[in-house]
Design a protein around this motif. Sequence first.
Motif: not given
Length: 281
Positions: A108-117
Amino acid sequence: MNHLLPDYLINKLVAEALAEDLNNTPDWTANLISKDSTAKAIIKTNQDMVICGIQFVETALHQTTPDHKISWLINEGDSIKAGSQLCTIEGNARGLLTAERTALNFLQTLSATATITREYVTAIANLDTQIMDTRKTIPGLRYAQKYAVRVGGGHNQRIGLFDGVLIKENHIIAHGGIDAVLEHAFKITPAHIPIQIEVENFTELKQAVARGARLILLDNMSTAEISECVSYCKDKDVILEVSGNVNLANVKDYALCGVNRISIGSLTKNIQAIDLSMRFI
C-alpha cells in the motif's frame, strides 16, 4: 520491469518489518488456528492505483510460509481500477496471517508513491520535462520509495548525500556566498559527483551560471521568473530544475516554462496509503 530492487535489500527490509511485528515471539493470534490448517486468500484494491511492491509481498509470504503459492492477475506498474483482485494465495493459514500486515504495508505504501507519481507524469505527458523525487522519504524506505517513483514513470534525484552535491541556502550562507561555495565545491568534489546549486531569483541564477554551475535548482520561483531563467539559459549548457509548491494543478504550468526537471517531495512524503485488503475465501 527493468529496474527491480536487489533481492538482498528486499529480504532485509521485509525481515526487519516481520521482526518488528513478532519481537522474537510466536504470532499469538495466528496460533488460534491449527498449525496444519491451510487457506486460500485474495488481495483486493478498494481504490484506483498503480501496483508497486509485488516482490515485497512475495518475500513476506516466503519468509513466513515457504511453501505458499501465489498467482498474480496483474503486473508491476499496471494501472488498476478499484474493486480489482490483484492475486490469489494458498498456503499455511498461520503463515499467511503472520505475513498479511507486513505484505500489505509495503504494497500500500509503495503503490501510493507509484500512483501519485503516475498522476504527475500523466499531467505533463508529451512535454520534455522529467518528474523527479527528492530525499524526503520515509526513514529506512528510501531505496524502496525511489524504486516506486520509477515504477510510476518518474526519475530519481540523487539517492543520498553520497552520490550528489546539492548546495542550498544554508550552505551558501555558511560559505559566504554563491561564488565562494561553488569555487570550493568544484575544487573538492570528485569529477563523477554531480554538483547542483539552488537559487531563489534571476540574479542568483546569472551569478551561478557565471561561476560555472551547470545543474541549477530554481526554488519557489513564479512561472514568470522561471521563464526568464529558461530564456537566459537557452543557449547554455545548463540543466534547470524547478522545486517548491508544485502540485497537480500547477505542474503543467511549470513544465510549459521549458524546464528540464521538476522535483516533488510529496511523491514520497505526503502519500496516502492505498486501501488494500487480504481476505480468506
